[in-house]
Design a protein around this motif. Structure first.
Motif, mmCIF file in Angstrom:
data_model
loop_
_atom_site.group_PDB
_atom_site.id
_atom_site.type_symbol
_atom_site.label_atom_id
_atom_site.label_comp_id
_atom_site.label_asym_id
_atom_site.label_seq_id
_atom_site.Cartn_x
_atom_site.Cartn_y
_atom_site.Cartn_z
ATOM 1 N N ALA A 24 11.317 -5.492 3.243
ATOM 2 C CA ALA A 24 10.459 -4.410 2.756
ATOM 3 C C ALA A 24 10.959 -3.942 1.404
ATOM 4 C CB ALA A 24 10.437 -3.248 3.743
ATOM 5 N N HIS A 25 10.007 -3.521 0.562
ATOM 6 C CA HIS A 25 10.322 -2.898 -0.727
ATOM 7 C C HIS A 25 9.549 -1.598 -0.806
ATOM 8 C CE1 HIS A 25 9.900 -2.061 -5.067
ATOM 9 N NE2 HIS A 25 11.097 -2.618 -5.161
ATOM 10 N N ALA A 26 10.253 -0.520 -1.099
ATOM 11 C CA ALA A 26 9.628 0.800 -1.106
ATOM 12 C C ALA A 26 9.946 1.505 -2.415
ATOM 13 C CB ALA A 26 10.115 1.639 0.071
ATOM 14 N N ALA A 27 9.011 2.358 -2.822
ATOM 15 C CA ALA A 27 9.193 3.103 -4.063
ATOM 16 C C ALA A 27 10.202 4.226 -3.893
ATOM 17 C CB ALA A 27 7.852 3.647 -4.547
ATOM 18 N N ASP A 28 10.247 4.844 -2.724
ATOM 19 C CA ASP A 28 11.186 5.938 -2.476
ATOM 20 C C ASP A 28 11.493 6.002 -0.988
ATOM 21 O OD1 ASP A 28 8.893 7.147 -1.347
ATOM 22 O OD2 ASP A 28 8.396 8.083 -3.268
ATOM 23 N N ALA A 29 12.306 6.963 -0.608
ATOM 24 C CA ALA A 29 12.731 7.066 0.789
ATOM 25 C C ALA A 29 11.566 7.399 1.704
ATOM 26 C CB ALA A 29 13.828 8.126 0.907
ATOM 27 N N ALA A 30 10.650 8.225 1.247
ATOM 28 C CA ALA A 30 9.509 8.583 2.086
ATOM 29 C C ALA A 30 8.643 7.372 2.380
ATOM 30 C CB ALA A 30 8.693 9.675 1.402
ATOM 31 N N ALA A 31 8.416 6.531 1.385
ATOM 32 C CA ALA A 31 7.605 5.332 1.600
ATOM 33 C C ALA A 31 8.329 4.325 2.476
ATOM 34 C CB ALA A 31 7.250 4.695 0.259
ATOM 35 N N ALA A 32 9.665 4.337 2.476
ATOM 36 C CA ALA A 32 10.424 3.355 3.249
ATOM 37 C C ALA A 32 10.547 3.724 4.713
ATOM 38 C CB ALA A 32 11.827 3.206 2.648
ATOM 39 N N ARG A 43 0.853 -1.183 0.000
ATOM 40 C CA ARG A 43 0.000 0.000 0.000
ATOM 41 C C ARG A 43 0.892 1.237 0.000
ATOM 42 N NH1 ARG A 43 -5.063 1.355 -1.345
ATOM 43 N NH2 ARG A 43 -5.708 -0.632 -0.456
ATOM 44 N N ASP A 44 0.518 2.229 -0.824
ATOM 45 C CA ASP A 44 1.194 3.528 -0.860
ATOM 46 C C ASP A 44 2.709 3.401 -1.071
ATOM 47 O OD1 ASP A 44 -1.263 4.720 -0.374
ATOM 48 O OD2 ASP A 44 -0.988 4.647 1.810
ATOM 49 N N GLY A 45 3.104 2.531 -1.985
ATOM 50 C CA GLY A 45 4.511 2.423 -2.349
ATOM 51 C C GLY A 45 5.361 1.598 -1.415
ATOM 52 N N LEU A 46 4.753 0.945 -0.411
ATOM 53 C CA LEU A 46 5.505 0.121 0.535
ATOM 54 C C LEU A 46 4.946 -1.292 0.548
ATOM 55 C CD1 LEU A 46 7.617 -0.202 2.811
ATOM 56 C CD2 LEU A 46 5.830 0.519 4.420
ATOM 57 N N CYS A 47 5.826 -2.299 0.412
ATOM 58 C CA CYS A 47 5.455 -3.705 0.496
ATOM 59 C C CYS A 47 6.287 -4.359 1.591
ATOM 60 C CB CYS A 47 5.703 -4.428 -0.822
ATOM 61 S SG CYS A 47 4.674 -3.892 -2.200
ATOM 62 N N LEU A 48 5.602 -5.150 2.442
ATOM 63 C CA LEU A 48 6.267 -5.835 3.553
ATOM 64 C C LEU A 48 5.910 -7.316 3.539
ATOM 65 C CD1 LEU A 48 5.816 -3.400 6.579
ATOM 66 C CD2 LEU A 48 7.986 -4.251 5.701
ATOM 67 N N VAL A 49 6.895 -8.150 3.936
ATOM 68 C CA VAL A 49 6.640 -9.569 4.103
ATOM 69 C C VAL A 49 7.406 -10.045 5.330
ATOM 70 C CG1 VAL A 49 8.541 -10.256 2.579
ATOM 71 C CG2 VAL A 49 6.670 -11.854 2.998
ATOM 72 N N ASP A 50 6.766 -10.883 6.132
ATOM 73 C CA ASP A 50 7.374 -11.478 7.319
ATOM 74 C C ASP A 50 7.487 -12.973 7.076
ATOM 75 O OD1 ASP A 50 8.142 -12.428 9.761
ATOM 76 O OD2 ASP A 50 6.740 -11.203 10.907
ATOM 77 N N ARG A 51 8.716 -13.504 7.155
ATOM 78 C CA ARG A 51 8.907 -14.923 6.887
ATOM 79 C C ARG A 51 8.315 -15.792 7.982
ATOM 80 N NH1 ARG A 51 14.916 -17.069 5.854
ATOM 81 N NH2 ARG A 51 15.011 -16.728 8.089
#
Length: 790
Positions: A689-697, A674-682
Motif C-alpha cells: 500500500a502507498h498512502a499520502a498520510d496516516a489517515a489515508a493509510a 482513491r482518496d490518497g490510498l493505493c493498493l496492489v495485490d501480487r
C-alpha cells in the motif's frame, strides 16, 4: 640428416677466425633423452625455503605455489589486495578512525619484513598490509575531498564563476559553477561548487565569467535502490555540493574578484574545448556532430538520448566514453604515422631509436588529449595506464604486460581509490587483464607452433591477413565482453545480446575512419584545414550510428535482474586467479566459477522498490509485470528498477470508485487508487500500500503487509503486528528501500545505513529527515498540528 650436419660444419668453418682450432662437428640431434642418461647437475639452492604449509598438498599444487613467486607473479596481486582494502573501506557501515588503520598497516608491514624466512606467512602479511594500505588510501582521499554538501532543498539568489558549459540535446544548458555568494537567503553552509541547468545562457558566455540568478538547489540524491549508483558518493569526490536549476535565465555580472592562476588556466582550457566543440558541430550537423565533439573534446551533453540508448543496448557506448580505447587509438595512430615517416629516411632511422621517439611523441599527444577531453576520471585512469606502457617502450621494456597493468592500478588506487567502487575502474581493468592474459597465451601457443615456409602468393597472403584481423577483433570482443559482463550485470543489470556483432561491424569503422581522423582534425584545426578529416569522421560516425540503431531494434530486452554481491565477489576472485596466475593455480578458478554461477542461479529477485522521496513505489507481480503507483513515474528510476526486476511490462495505476479500493486489490491488475490510498495485490497474499498520510493509510492496516506513507510527519497508524510501515522520514534518513515478501513480515533493506559516512552526512539536515513538513511560505506562522510534531 648426415648431409645436413655436414653442411652446418662447413658453414661454421667458413666463418671461423684464422688460426683458430678446428671446430668439432655438432652432435646429431637426438629425439629423446632418457632421464637416467642425463648428466647430473649440481643442485641450485632455492631462492627461498620451501613453503612448509604446502608440504601436505598435492605435488602439482605445491610446485605451482612455489613457482608463482619465482616468476614474480606475487606483485600482480598487490593491486588486487589494495583494491579489496579500498572497497572494504568505502562499504563499511561506519567511518573508521585514522589511527587504527595506520597502526594496522605499520604492524602488518613490520611483521612481513621480520618474517622473510617464512614465505607463506610473509605473503599473507604482505597481502594484509596491502589491504590496510587500500583502506588508508580511501581514508586519506575522503579527508582530502571534504566536499561541503547542501543539506536540504532551498531557493536562493546565487552568484557563481562558470567552470564548465554543456549544451544539452534538449536545448537547455548545464552550468558548473564555483559558488561566490548567495543571498535571500544567504546560505551559512554553502557548497563550494554546484551544477545547475538553465533554459538558456547569456550570449557568448565563456568559462571564467561570473553569472547570477535565482536557482532551486537540492542536495545530491542517494541510490535509486540499494547497491545502485550513488550520486551523492560520486558528487562528494567530484567536489559537487549541490545540483539544481535556474528559475530564470542567469545574467552575466562583473567579476567579484580576480581568479587565481589555476582558475584562469582551467577556464582557458574549458573555453578552448567549447570553441572546438562548437566548430565541430558547425561543420558536422546532427547527432554525428555531437558524437564527434564528444570523441575529441569529451563534451557528451549534446548527444540525443535515442542514440545513447542504442549504443548502450548494442554494447557500443564505450566508444563514446573517452577511455583506454581512445587513448590507445590516438597513441597508436601517432606511433604508426611517425615510424612510417622515419622509415622514409633510412640513414636516420638506422642510427637513432626512432621507436622511442615515436613513443615519447605519443605520450605527449595523449597528455594533450587528456587535457583536451576535460580530464575526467576515466580518461585520467586510461592515460595513466597508457603512460606506463609507453614509458616501458622508452626504457626498452615490454609495453603490454600484466606487470605494467598492475603498476597502473596501484597508481590509480593511491591517487583516487574511490574509483574502485565504480564501473569504469572495474570494467577497464577486467577487460585489460583478460586481454593481456589471452594475448600472452596466444603468443606462447604461436611460438610453439611450427611456422609454414611455403609462400602462397599475394592474394592468399592478403586473405590470410584479413581473416587474421577479423579473428583477432572477434576474440578481442569476446574476451573483453566476457570479462566485463559480470560488472555490467552488477552495475547496470543488463548485457548486450548483440554486442559481439555490433563491435565486429563498428570497430573497423571506428579504428580506420573515426579516431585517426579525430587525431588529424585536432592537428589541422589551428590552421583551418580540418574540413576534410571532419567530413570523413562524420561519415564514419553515421555508419556507426546506423549499425547501432539497426541492431538495437532487433535486440531482445537485455535486463539481467539484480545479482547478489556474493556472486560478484567470488567471480571477481576467479577472474583475478585466471588472468594473473601462470601455473596450475589457474585451475583453482574453476571451483570459484562454479560457486559463483551457483550463487547466481540461487538468487532471489526483489519484490518491490520504494524511492527515497516516498513518492514512487513499484511491485513485481506474479506474471512478471511491474505495477507502479503513479501514471507518469520518473523514467530514470523506473528503468533502473525494471532492469533490477529482470524486465517486464509496466502496469499503470487505475482509479477505483469510492469504497472499492479494498475490493479492487483482489484483481491483481496493478495499483488501485482513491482518496490518497493505493493498493496492489501480487496474487500470492503479498499486498503493498502507498498512502499520502496516516489517515489515508489507516484502512490498509489489516490488509497490507507493507504500507509506505509519503508524509515525514506521520507515525504508524497500525497496531502491533498489523503491517510494516515506512514513512517519508525513514526514507529521507535511510534512502531508497528494497522489499522482499515472505511467510513472515516484509523484509526491508535500505540503501543507506546510519551512522552516516561523510558523503551522506548532509542527509540529517533535510526537513524530512527531521520529521518536518515541506516548508510553505503561507503556513509559516500557523501552529503545527499533532501529525506534524513527528
Amino acid at each position: 640428416m648426415e648431409a645436413r650436419e655436414a653442411g652446418r660444419t662447413d658453414e661454421r668453418r667458413q666463418f671461423a677466425l684464422p688460426g683458430a682450432a678446428p671446430l668439432a662437428p655438432m652432435p646429431a640431434r637426438r629425439e629423446a633423452v632418457s632421464a637416467d642418461s642425463r648428466p647430473a647437475l649440481p643442485e641450485r639452492p632455492p631462492s627461498h625455503p620451501p613453503v612448509a604449509v604446502a608440504r601436505g598438498l598435492p605435488a602439482t599444487l605445491r610446485r605451482a605455489l612455489d613457482g608463482e613467486p619465482e616468476r614474480g607473479n606475487g606483485f600482480l596481486f598487490a593491486p588486487v589486495f589494495m583494491a579489496a582494502g579500498a572497497l572494504s573501506y568505502f562499504t563499511l557501515a561506519a567511518e573508521p578512525s585514522f589511527l587504527p588503520l595506520l597502526l594496522s598497516f605499520v604492524l602488518a608491514s613490520g611483521l612481513a619484513f621480520a618474517l622473510l624466512s617464512r614465505p607463506l606467512l610473509h605473503a599473507a602479511l604482505v597481502a594484509a598490509a596491502m589491504v590496510c594500505a587500500g583502506m588508508l588510501a580511501g581514508k586519506v582521499e575522503t579527508w582530502r575531498a571534504a566536499t561541503p554538501m547542501l543539506g536540504s532543498e532551498i531557493t536562493t539568489r546565487l552568484t557563481g564563476r562558470v567552470v564548465r558549459i554543456e549544451h544539452q540535446a534538449s536545448g537547455r544548458v548545464r552550468l558548473t559553477l564555483d559558488l561566490v555568494a548567495t543571498e535571500r537567503p544567504q546560505l551559512r553552509y554553502a557548497p563550494h561548487r554546484i551544477r545547475a541547468t538553465a533554459r538558456a545562457a547569456p550570449e557568448g558566455l565563456v568559462p571564467g565569467e561570473t553569472v547570477q540568478g535565482v536557482a532551486r538547489l537540492m542536495p545530491p540524491s542517494g541510490p535509486v535502490r540499494p547497491d545502485s549508483y550513488d550520486f551523492a558518493f560520486e558528487s562528494y569526490f567530484s567536489g559537487i555540493g549541490a545540483v539544481g536549476f535556474f528559475l530564470s535565465r542567469p545574467e552575466r555580472v562583473a567579476e567579484t574578484g580576480p581568479p587565481d592562476f589555476g582558475e584562469r588556466l582551467a577556464a582557458w582550457v574549458e573555453e578552448w574545448r567549447g570553441r572546438m566543440a562548437a566548430r565541430i558541430e558547425a561543420q558536422i550537423s546532427g547527432p554525428e556532430g555531437a558524437i564527434a565533439a564528444a570523441l575529441i573534446t569529451g563534451i557528451r551533453a549534446g548527444i540525443p538520448e535515442e542514440i545513447n540508448e542504442a549504443l548502450r543496448v548494442t554494447g557500443l557506448y564505450h566508444i563514446i566514453s573517452i577511455s583506454g580505447l581512445h587513448m590507445a587509438l590516438v597513441a597508436g595512430t601517432l606511433m604508426v604515422s611517425l615510424r612510417a615517416g622515419f622509415a622514409l629516411f633510412p640513414s636516420f632511422s638506422m642510427r637513432r631509436p626512432v621507436k622511442k621517439y615515436a613513443a615519447a611523441a605519443a605520450l605527449a599527444a595523449t597528455a594533450f588529449y587528456l587535457a583536451l577531453s576535460g580530464g575526467d576520471v576515466a580518461a585520467q585512469r586510461s592515460f595513466i595506464m597508457l603512460a606506463v606502457m609507453l614509458a616501458a617502450v622508452i626504457v626498452d621494456r615490454a609495453a603490454l604486460t600484466m606487470r605494467n597493468l598492475a603498476i597502473s592500478a596501484l597508481i590509480i588506487l593511491i591517487v583516487a581509490p574511490h574509483e574502485v567502487v565504480g564501473p569504469s575502474f572495474q570494467m577497464s581493468f577486467a577487460a585489460t587483464a583478460a586481454l593481456v592474459a589471452a594475448y600472452a597465451a596466444w603468443r606462447d601457443r604461436r611460438e610453439r607452433r611450427p611456422r609454414a615456409s611455403i609462400s602462397r602468393g599475394m592474394p592468399v597472403a592478403m586473405l590470410r591477413t584479413g581473416l587474421g584481423y577479423a579473428a583477432g577483433l572477434s576474440m578481442t570482443s569476446v574476451v573483453a565482453g566476457l570479462a566485463t559482463a559480470l560488472f555490467t550485470a552488477w552495475h547496470f543489470q543488463q548485457v548486450s545480446p548483440l554486442g559481439l556483432v555490433a563491435n565486429l561491424a563498428a570497430m573497423p569503422v571506428v579504428s580506420v575512419a573515426v579516431m585517426p581522423m579525430a587525431v588529424l582534425t585536432a592537428l589541422l584545426m589551428p590552421f583551418g584545414l580540418d574540413a576534410a578529416p571532419l567530413w570523413v569522421m562524420g561519415q564514419g560516425i553515421a555508419a556507426m550510428n546506423a549499425i547501432a540503431l539497426w541492431l538495437a531494434e532487433r535486440s531482445a530486452f537485455d535486463a539481467t535482474g539484480a545479482i547478489p554481491l556474493a556472486a560478484v565477489l567470488v567471480l571477481t576472485v576467479a577472474l583475478a586467479v585466471l588472468t594473473m596466475a601462470t601455473s596450475a593455480l589457474r585451475w583453482l578458478a574453476l571451483p570459484l566459477i562454479g560457486l559463483g554461477v551457483g550463487l547466481l542461479a540461487a538468487r532471489d529477485l526483489p519484490d518491490a522498490f520504494v524511492s527515497e522521496d516516498a513518492v514512487l513505489v513499484a511491485m513485481r507481480l506474479e506474471d512478471g509485470r511491474i505495477a507502479v503507483n503513479r501514471p507518469r513515474p520518473r523514467a530514470f528510476t523506473l528503468d533502473n528498477w525494471r532492469r533490477a526486476f529482470g524486465g517486464g511490462e509496466i502496469v499503470r495505476p487505475v482509479d477505483a470508485a469510492p469504497g472499492e479500493v479494498m475490493e479492487s486489490r483482489l484483481a491483481t491488475a496493478g495499483f488501485s487508487c482513491r482518496d490518497g490510498l493505493c493498493l496492489v495485490d501480487r496474487g500470492d497474499g503479498a499486498v503493498l500500500a502507498h498512502a499520502a498520510d496516516a489517515a489515508a493509510a489507516r484502512p490498509a492496516c489489516g490488509v497490507a503487509g507493507l504500507i509506505v506513507i509519503a508524509d515525514a510527519t506521520a507515525r504508524s497508524p497500525c497496531g502491533q503486528g498489523e503491517a510494516a510501515v515506512i514513512t517519508a522520514r525513514d526514507l529521507a534518513r535511510k534512502g531508497s528501500a528494497e522489499i522482499r515478501f515472505g511467510q513472515g513480515p516484509a523484509a526491508i533493506r535500505f540503501a543507506i545505513t546510519e551512522p552516516y559516512r561523510p558523503w551522506h552526512e548532509h542527509r540529517r539536515f533535510s526537513r524530512a529527515a527531521r520529521g518536518l513538513a515541506p516548508w510553505r511560505r503561507q503556513e509559516r506562522d500557523q501552529p503545527r498540528s499533532d501529525d506534524q510534531t513527528g
